[in-house]
Design a protein around this motif. Structure first.
Motif, PDB file in Angstrom:
ATOM      1  N   GLU A  86       0.735  -0.938   0.303  1.00  0.00           N
ATOM      2  CA  GLU A  86       0.402  -0.286   0.097  1.00  0.00           C
ATOM      3  C   GLU A  86       1.088   1.379   0.214  1.00  0.00           C
ATOM      4  O   GLU A  86       0.602   2.372  -0.604  1.00  0.00           O
ATOM      5  N   GLU A  87       1.599   0.829   0.431  1.00  0.00           N
ATOM      6  CA  GLU A  87       3.126   2.226   0.984  1.00  0.00           C
ATOM      7  C   GLU A  87       3.620   2.915  -0.468  1.00  0.00           C
ATOM      8  O   GLU A  87       4.205   4.084  -1.159  1.00  0.00           O
ATOM      9  N   GLU A  88       3.702   1.661  -1.559  1.00  0.00           N
ATOM     10  CA  GLU A  88       3.900   1.722  -3.151  1.00  0.00           C
ATOM     11  C   GLU A  88       2.818   2.366  -3.802  1.00  0.00           C
ATOM     12  O   GLU A  88       3.775   2.420  -4.766  1.00  0.00           O
ATOM     13  N   PHE A  89       2.125   2.678  -3.503  1.00  0.00           N
ATOM     14  CA  PHE A  89       0.819   2.300  -4.650  1.00  0.00           C
ATOM     15  C   PHE A  89       1.023   4.472  -5.182  1.00  0.00           C
ATOM     16  O   PHE A  89       1.047   5.116  -4.581  1.00  0.00           O
ATOM     17  N   ASN A  90       0.936   4.207  -6.595  1.00  0.00           N
ATOM     18  CA  ASN A  90       0.760   5.813  -6.564  1.00  0.00           C
ATOM     19  C   ASN A  90      -0.593   6.296  -6.425  1.00  0.00           C
ATOM     20  O   ASN A  90      -1.754   5.714  -5.739  1.00  0.00           O
ATOM     21  N   ARG A  91      -0.687   7.621  -5.877  1.00  0.00           N
ATOM     22  CA  ARG A  91      -1.594   8.787  -5.167  1.00  0.00           C
ATOM     23  C   ARG A  91      -2.212   8.720  -5.722  1.00  0.00           C
ATOM     24  O   ARG A  91      -2.371   9.137  -7.248  1.00  0.00           O
ATOM     25  N   GLY A  92      -3.156   9.778  -4.984  1.00  0.00           N
ATOM     26  CA  GLY A  92      -4.068  10.803  -6.409  1.00  0.00           C
ATOM     27  C   GLY A  92      -5.300  10.420  -6.336  1.00  0.00           C
ATOM     28  O   GLY A  92      -5.768   9.760  -5.955  1.00  0.00           O
ATOM     29  N   THR A  93      -5.685  10.920  -7.558  1.00  0.00           N
ATOM     30  CA  THR A  93      -7.632  10.687  -7.898  1.00  0.00           C
ATOM     31  C   THR A  93      -7.133   9.113  -8.293  1.00  0.00           C
ATOM     32  O   THR A  93      -6.913   9.580  -9.714  1.00  0.00           O
ATOM     33  N   ILE A  94      -7.264   8.293  -7.936  1.00  0.00           N
ATOM     34  CA  ILE A  94      -7.100   6.830  -8.554  1.00  0.00           C
ATOM     35  C   ILE A  94      -8.751   5.994  -9.202  1.00  0.00           C
ATOM     36  O   ILE A  94      -9.711   6.570  -8.217  1.00  0.00           O
ATOM     37  N   ASN A  95      -8.964   6.408 -10.665  1.00  0.00           N
ATOM     38  CA  ASN A  95      -9.843   5.770 -10.302  1.00  0.00           C
ATOM     39  C   ASN A  95     -10.285   4.320 -10.936  1.00  0.00           C
ATOM     40  O   ASN A  95     -11.257   3.954 -10.427  1.00  0.00           O
ATOM     41  N   ASN A  96      -8.996   3.250 -10.707  1.00  0.00           N
ATOM     42  CA  ASN A  96      -9.164   2.146 -10.862  1.00  0.00           C
ATOM     43  C   ASN A  96      -8.458   1.790 -10.607  1.00  0.00           C
ATOM     44  O   ASN A  96      -7.422   2.181 -10.826  1.00  0.00           O
ATOM     45  N   ALA A  97      -7.999   0.953  -9.809  1.00  0.00           N
ATOM     46  CA  ALA A  97      -7.300  -0.167  -8.787  1.00  0.00           C
ATOM     47  C   ALA A  97      -5.833  -0.740  -9.609  1.00  0.00           C
ATOM     48  O   ALA A  97      -4.786  -0.458  -9.320  1.00  0.00           O
ATOM     49  N   SER A  98      -5.926  -0.789 -10.530  1.00  0.00           N
ATOM     50  CA  SER A  98      -5.429  -0.690 -12.130  1.00  0.00           C
ATOM     51  C   SER A  98      -4.009   0.391 -12.099  1.00  0.00           C
ATOM     52  O   SER A  98      -3.131  -0.281 -12.317  1.00  0.00           O
ATOM     53  N   GLN A  99      -4.568   1.269 -11.953  1.00  0.00           N
ATOM     54  CA  GLN A  99      -4.026   2.673 -11.894  1.00  0.00           C
ATOM     55  C   GLN A  99      -3.314   2.839 -10.292  1.00  0.00           C
ATOM     56  O   GLN A  99      -1.480   3.222 -10.468  1.00  0.00           O
ATOM     57  N   GLU A 142      11.375  11.408   3.469  1.00  0.00           N
ATOM     58  CA  GLU A 142      10.739  11.841   4.548  1.00  0.00           C
ATOM     59  C   GLU A 142      11.851  12.362   5.330  1.00  0.00           C
ATOM     60  O   GLU A 142      13.125  12.069   5.452  1.00  0.00           O
ATOM     61  N   PHE A 143      11.585  13.674   6.400  1.00  0.00           N
ATOM     62  CA  PHE A 143      11.865  14.103   7.177  1.00  0.00           C
ATOM     63  C   PHE A 143      10.884  14.578   7.968  1.00  0.00           C
ATOM     64  O   PHE A 143      10.254  15.572   7.798  1.00  0.00           O
ATOM     65  N   GLY A 144      11.391  14.766   9.146  1.00  0.00           N
ATOM     66  CA  GLY A 144      10.858  14.833  10.002  1.00  0.00           C
ATOM     67  C   GLY A 144       9.047  14.364   9.696  1.00  0.00           C
ATOM     68  O   GLY A 144       8.754  12.766   9.330  1.00  0.00           O
ATOM     69  N   ASN A 145       8.185  15.236  10.147  1.00  0.00           N
ATOM     70  CA  ASN A 145       6.567  15.001   9.398  1.00  0.00           C
ATOM     71  C   ASN A 145       6.396  15.011   8.338  1.00  0.00           C
ATOM     72  O   ASN A 145       5.254  15.041   8.481  1.00  0.00           O
ATOM     73  N   TRP A 146       7.311  15.614   7.794  1.00  0.00           N
ATOM     74  CA  TRP A 146       7.087  15.804   6.148  1.00  0.00           C
ATOM     75  C   TRP A 146       7.599  13.986   5.251  1.00  0.00           C
ATOM     76  O   TRP A 146       8.039  13.435   5.693  1.00  0.00           O
ATOM     77  N   ASP A 147       6.770  13.948   4.004  1.00  0.00           N
ATOM     78  CA  ASP A 147       7.344  13.121   3.188  1.00  0.00           C
ATOM     79  C   ASP A 147       6.355  13.759   1.253  1.00  0.00           C
ATOM     80  O   ASP A 147       5.506  14.099   1.643  1.00  0.00           O
ATOM     81  N   ILE A 148       7.833  13.087   0.655  1.00  0.00           N
ATOM     82  CA  ILE A 148       7.713  13.617  -0.806  1.00  0.00           C
ATOM     83  C   ILE A 148       7.964  12.206  -1.287  1.00  0.00           C
ATOM     84  O   ILE A 148       8.685  11.475  -1.192  1.00  0.00           O
ATOM     85  N   ASN A 149       6.837  12.294  -2.364  1.00  0.00           N
ATOM     86  CA  ASN A 149       6.969  11.311  -3.400  1.00  0.00           C
ATOM     87  C   ASN A 149       7.035  11.455  -4.518  1.00  0.00           C
ATOM     88  O   ASN A 149       5.365  12.434  -5.351  1.00  0.00           O
ATOM     89  N   LEU A 200       3.508  13.741  -8.171  1.00  0.00           N
ATOM     90  CA  LEU A 200       4.171  14.211  -7.350  1.00  0.00           C
ATOM     91  C   LEU A 200       3.056  15.061  -5.734  1.00  0.00           C
ATOM     92  O   LEU A 200       2.297  14.802  -5.775  1.00  0.00           O
ATOM     93  N   THR A 201       3.926  13.761  -5.278  1.00  0.00           N
ATOM     94  CA  THR A 201       2.518  14.329  -3.809  1.00  0.00           C
ATOM     95  C   THR A 201       3.610  14.669  -2.833  1.00  0.00           C
ATOM     96  O   THR A 201       4.700  14.148  -2.113  1.00  0.00           O
ATOM     97  N   VAL A 202       2.526  15.510  -1.596  1.00  0.00           N
ATOM     98  CA  VAL A 202       3.551  16.472  -0.282  1.00  0.00           C
ATOM     99  C   VAL A 202       2.897  16.129   0.978  1.00  0.00           C
ATOM    100  O   VAL A 202       1.675  16.094   0.379  1.00  0.00           O
ATOM    101  N   GLY A 203       2.999  15.257   2.006  1.00  0.00           N
ATOM    102  CA  GLY A 203       2.232  14.859   2.421  1.00  0.00           C
ATOM    103  C   GLY A 203       2.462  15.618   4.102  1.00  0.00           C
ATOM    104  O   GLY A 203       3.991  15.279   4.058  1.00  0.00           O
ATOM    105  N   TYR A 204       2.655  15.603   5.492  1.00  0.00           N
ATOM    106  CA  TYR A 204       2.037  15.969   6.070  1.00  0.00           C
ATOM    107  C   TYR A 204       1.548  15.301   7.731  1.00  0.00           C
ATOM    108  O   TYR A 204       0.460  15.228   7.223  1.00  0.00           O
TER     109      TYR A 204
END
Length: 997
Positions: A126-139, A844-851, A913-917
């Motif tokens: 799950e951690e390696e999946f593509n993120r964002g608006t995913i309309n079908n599981a294949s994405q 990953e740095f502190g509370n931030w992560d970028i993918n 490109l995902t930026v998370g906190y």
């Protein structure tokens, strides 16, 4: 006696006093990064004094010596040992053992320790999946697995796209991998919400997939959904997403002034038709799940809602998905019962891709509405919209999108119950029963005022409505057992074997009605009642089909051996029968064998934890692409007296009782390397598809009038290389940076061609009806784009000058002569890419992560059909707009397909490109964790291709002219054509929120 009694009392007193001095009670709480952990084993080291944490993560240990050591252990976490040192409260935070979590991989009918896997298998968490608006599981997997190609050209939200594993696996049958969800075969990725998926494993080579037999010829995708866990307190999780999409890389066309400057017809307005039929598309996703568990049971229930707009007006879908999982244990944990069920309701507005096509070519000086026309125009006849009358293949794109309707809904219900009984630690039996029912309704409506597809000006029917309904039911039953045993100190074995049954039932019907009275309101429910002249020719078209008891039955077995924890052997055999064959050829046998060795066990290389070499060979089958292909079919023509009064039968397809299984034979060699920070996997494979099933034309005169027959008449060969690299660039306490690279390349050759050398993929009208651009030739690569070569020069009449390819001084550009190898045609490109890549960066740095995820394909070409038809400055085309790319030339005034319109479509795209906190949450807070993220998809694309989307076109649905429709069954031998009905590419930004309670 009195003295002995006194002595015992005194000793007991001092013993109790010593216990009070040197033993104590220890309490505390055990947690992980997300909250408290129930069910953790807590034990005083070297004793049997232990306990487990409760639902609140708390534990209590009595009679603990002050100098004791307490051991905390839990599956999937690093074990911790903590000295008491007189403490009465010890709180512990366990860390995940990543290596341990990755050691067990689902491989079909069970699992294997990753080290012991001898086949080409890739597992994506799950951690390696593509993120964002995913309309079908294949994405989720797009670009993540070497050899797995997933393309949804243009990004239509109603299209699941094309999935191919290691190229083309068959010609007439299913080219997509078998999908297995929670152990149930033949599922659809559209029926599982991406938010509910925990892990996806891809079985890539024949030796890995052979255990699934005929349905695994194109590979296998194993989906594991999320579930609760035992001794877990009730918890709730919310995932929400809000996104907005907009069209990017639009087709470059002329504006009003440019159009008039080259002699275009002026209709008095200034309209940007692409803007008129596209929009900013909004989407929202809400996923709520609840899970928990007691000592012998656990559960998880989720509710998913998706509302997604397409960038084309009146396109998109609304979907509700509910999934439930329950696991219980009985009879001292010997019997485990696992129940999964799901309900999916999807309501879609498909829109009309043709609105995008005509937005490119419609006159930019035309008004949207007839009332705005500078001359007398009966706009009421066309629903108020302006139409350019008398022109072929010219429709107001806004009227297509707004006047007509293209809607549908699909309801799917599935469930499976899995019973697993452990007779002993070595022997288990599993019974899996599943059922799925799916019903689909699609309706299209063209009003009497429409100009598109037989509307206002049609001499045959005024208006039209099409109804299509199908219902499919799948029942499965699988019973298998597992026996494992350590035979010696160094040798262990495991055996899986069982029985599999699957039955598919399908029925559908189609009804088309026309010739409606003017001025009616759109309503599917009463359209039949108001239809006129239903008995007249041309007004009614009906068709139906039914297919029951389509069965597959199989017996299978697999044996695995491990020697010295370094040498591993796996072998499987599946004997399978299908009702789609004649009685003499229903059964096929599919074997596999694979061996692997951890060479580092004997080499002891520095800093190397694994160096495994493996080789595997496997055979999988492919069932026919339809039912009854071995049987005779007839066309029935009714006499003038009505049905059955004087009917005659004309044979069309000759029976073939010898039709047999199509097979894929695959040899795979792989090397796996793992070091402290670096890991790599290399696979090389060669596979032959033999006896593939296809329709072959036969001589009617010598076959009693029959013109075709299905035969085992072709062969394909694919060779490929796959490479996966992963490196921890930075690994520090507060900063981690991981980079991964996935590369794959393959080539497919048509070794045996039953239809003879031929060309396919007609470009269509206007003016290119006889132009076919894909070459099918025995012994050559599949997907070659073929045609005349443009020299770069133009004659005085504006006609492109073509090259004398064979140098004989005689220019021959007739397609038939060129096919006979005495003309001047050449291979202009190829539809399949030379290689594909996925490039991942995780920080990953502190509370931030970028993918950041980049995806690319290189070496493929596309026939840019918009340029073929609308780029030449043809004088007679003054009522159509012109494509105006950087490649356009003012001096070309004749439409002639050539190498000039075949473009290299190499691209590298920042796909995601995902930026998370992750918020800091107090330990006693009601909220256990919270995360917010921002994702951009398709942020930029580096390419020289002048069309909307440079992604490969893996198959072709044919030419669509003057309001026609794409073919229902795409031609997989015709990749590389960017058709005019393809969806525009889009860019999406998504704001996401995840909260756990």
């Amino acid at each position: 006696m009195t003295q002995n009694l006194l002595r015992k009392i005194v000793c007991s007193f001092f013993f109790v006093l010593g216990g009070l001095i040197y033993s104590q009670t220890v309490t505390g709480t055990v947690s992980d990064a997300t909250g408290t952990l129930p069910g953790v084993n807590v034990i005083v080291k070297g004793t049997s004094n232990g306990a487990q944490t409760g639902l609140d993560g708390m534990y209590t240990l009595n009679d603990v010596a002050s100098d004791a050591v307490i051991v905390f252990s839990y599956l999937g976490y690093l074990t911790q040992e903590i000295p008491v040192n007189g403490q009465s409260t010890i709180n512990v935070t366990l860390e995940e053992d990543v290596a341990q979590l990755e050691t067990v991989v689902v491989v079909g009918y069970g699992n294997q320790v990753r080290k012991e896997i001898t086949t080409a298998v890739t597992s994506v968490s799950e951690e390696e999946f593509n993120r964002g608006t995913i309309n079908n599981a294949s994405q989720l997997l797009q670009g993540k697995v070497a050899g797995l190609s997933i393309y949804n050209k243009g990004g239509n939200p109603n299209d699941s796209g094309v999935i191919r594993l290691r190229g083309l696996s068959t010609v007439g049958g299913n080219t997509e991998p078998l999908v297995v969800i929670d152990g149930v075969l033949g599922q659809s990725l559209s029926n599982v919400d991406p938010s509910d998926i925990k892990n996806i494993t891809v079985l890539k080579d024949g030796s890995a997939a052979a255990i699934y037999g005929s349905r695994a010829s194109s590979g296998v995708i194993l989906v594991t959904t999320k579930s609760g866990r035992s001794n877990q307190p009730f918890s709730v999780e919310y995932n929400g997403q809000y996104g907005v999409s907009g069209a990017v890389n639009q087709i470059e066309i002329m504006n009003r002034n440019e159009f008039l400057a080259v002699g275009g017809t002026d209709l008095g307005s200034d309209t940007n038709w692409i803007d008129e039929v596209t929009r900013n598309a909004f989407s929202q996703v809400h996923n709520i799940s609840a899970s928990g568990g007691a000592e012998n049971s656990n559960y998880r229930v989720s509710f998913n809602y998706r509302d997604t707009d397409g960038i084309l007006v009146n396109s998109g879908f609304e979907q509700v998905n509910v999934r439930a999982n329950f696991t219980g244990r009985l009879f001292d944990d010997k019997l485990r019962i696992n129940f999964n069920s799901a309900f999916t309701q999807r309501d879609s507005e498909f829109g009309f891709n043709e609105a995008l096509r005509y937005a490119v070519v419609y006159n930019p000086t035309a008004p949207v509405f007839g009332a705005d026309a500078p001359f007398n125009f009966n706009s009421a006849q066309f629903g108020g919209y302006f139409q350019t009358l008398g022109l072929f293949d010219s429709f107001n794109p806004v009227s297509i999108a707004e006047l007509n309707r293209n809607e549908g809904n699909t309801t799917t219900i599935n469930y499976n119950v899995d019973f697993k009984y452990s007779f002993s630690d070595d022997l288990t039996a599993t019974l899996n029963i599943g059922n799925q029912v799916s019903k689909t309704n699609n309706n299209q409506y063209y009003p009497t005022t429409g100009f598109f597809r037989g509307g206002a000006l049609s001499p045959f029917r005024k208006g039209r409505v099409d109804f299509y309904t199908n219902e499919a039911r799948t029942q499965t039953l699988e019973l298998y057992g597992t026996y494992q045993k350590s035979l010696t100190d160094k040798l262990s074995m495991k055996f899986d074997g069982g029985y599999s049954f699957q039955e598919n039932d399908f029925n559908d019907y189609f009804l088309s009605l026309g010739d409606f009275p003017p001025g009616i309101n759109f309503d599917f429910s009463n359209i039949i009642e108001i239809s006129q002249d239903l008995n007249e020719a041309g007004r009614v078209n009906a068709a139906s089909s039914r297919n029951d008891n389509d069965r597959i039955i199989a017996f299978f077995g697999r044996a695995s051996f491990a020697f010295d924890d370094a040498i591993f052997l796996n072998a499987s055999l599946r004997h399978e029968g299908s009702s789609r064959f004649g009685s003499e050829n229903q059964w096929g046998t599919f074997p596999s064998v694979a061996v692997g060795a951890d060479l580092n066990k004997y080499l002891n290389l520095n800093n190397v934890s694994l160096l495994k070499a493996r080789v595997g060979y496997g055979v999988t089958g492919a069932i026919p692409p339809g039912v009854g292909l071995s049987q005779t079919t007839f066309n029935v023509t009714n006499g003038t007296g009505g049905f059955g009064s004087s009917s005659t039968g004309l044979g069309t397809r000759l029976a073939n009782p010898d039709l047999k299984w199509e097979e894929k034979q695959e040899l795979n060699f792989g090397i796996e390397l793992e070091m402290d920070r670096f890991s790599a996997t290399l696979d090389l494979y060669n596979r032959d598809i033999v006896d593939f099933i296809t329709a072959v034309s036969i001589d009617a005169a010598s076959n009693d009038g029959f013109t075709s027959q299905f035969q085992n008449a072709g062969e394909l060969n694919t060779k490929g290389v796959e490479l996966t690299l992963n490196y921890d660039v930075i690994r520090k306490e507060n900063v981690n940076y991981n980079m991964g690279l996935v590369l794959s390349t393959y080539q497919t050759t048509l070794e045996k061609n039953p239809g003879g050398d031929r060309t396919i993929a007609n470009l269509g009208a206007p003016g290119q009806n006889d132009t076919e651009v894909i070459l099918v030739r025995e012994g050559e690569e599949v997907g070659q784009i073929w045609g005349p070569v443009f020299t770069g020069e133009v004659d005085a009449n504006g006609t492109p000058i073509l090259a004398d390819v064979n140098g004989d001084g005689n220019l021959v550009t007739d397609q038939g002569s060129a096919l006979a190898e005495d003309g001047d045609f050449a291979v202009l490109g190829k539809g399949f890419p030379d290689f594909e890549l996925g490039w991942t960066h995780r920080v990953e740095f502190g509370n931030w992560d970028i993918n950041a995820f980049f995806r690319g394909a290189f070496g493929h070409s596309l026939v840019n059909t918009f340029r073929v038809f609308y780029e030449p400055r043809i004088g007679s085309q003054s009522s159509y707009n012109y494509v105006n790319t950087d490649l356009a030339r003012d001096d070309i005034r004749t439409a002639q397909f050539s190498s000039y319109y075949v473009e290299k479509a190499d691209f590298l795209r920042l796909d995601n490109l995902t930026v998370g906190y992750n918020f800091d949450i107090k330990e006693d807070s009601f909220i256990k964790s919270a995360r917010i993220s921002l994702t951009g998809q398709n942020l930029f694309t580096i390419t020289n291709y002048t069309g909307s989307d440079p992604e490969p076109a893996f198959q072709d649905q044919g030419a669509v002219d003057n309001g026609g429709t794409p073919a229902a069954n795409p031609d997989v031998l015709a990749p590389g054509i960017d058709r005019r009905y393809n969806y525009f590419a889009s860019r999406t930004f998504t704001l996401g929120l995840n909260v756990k309670f």
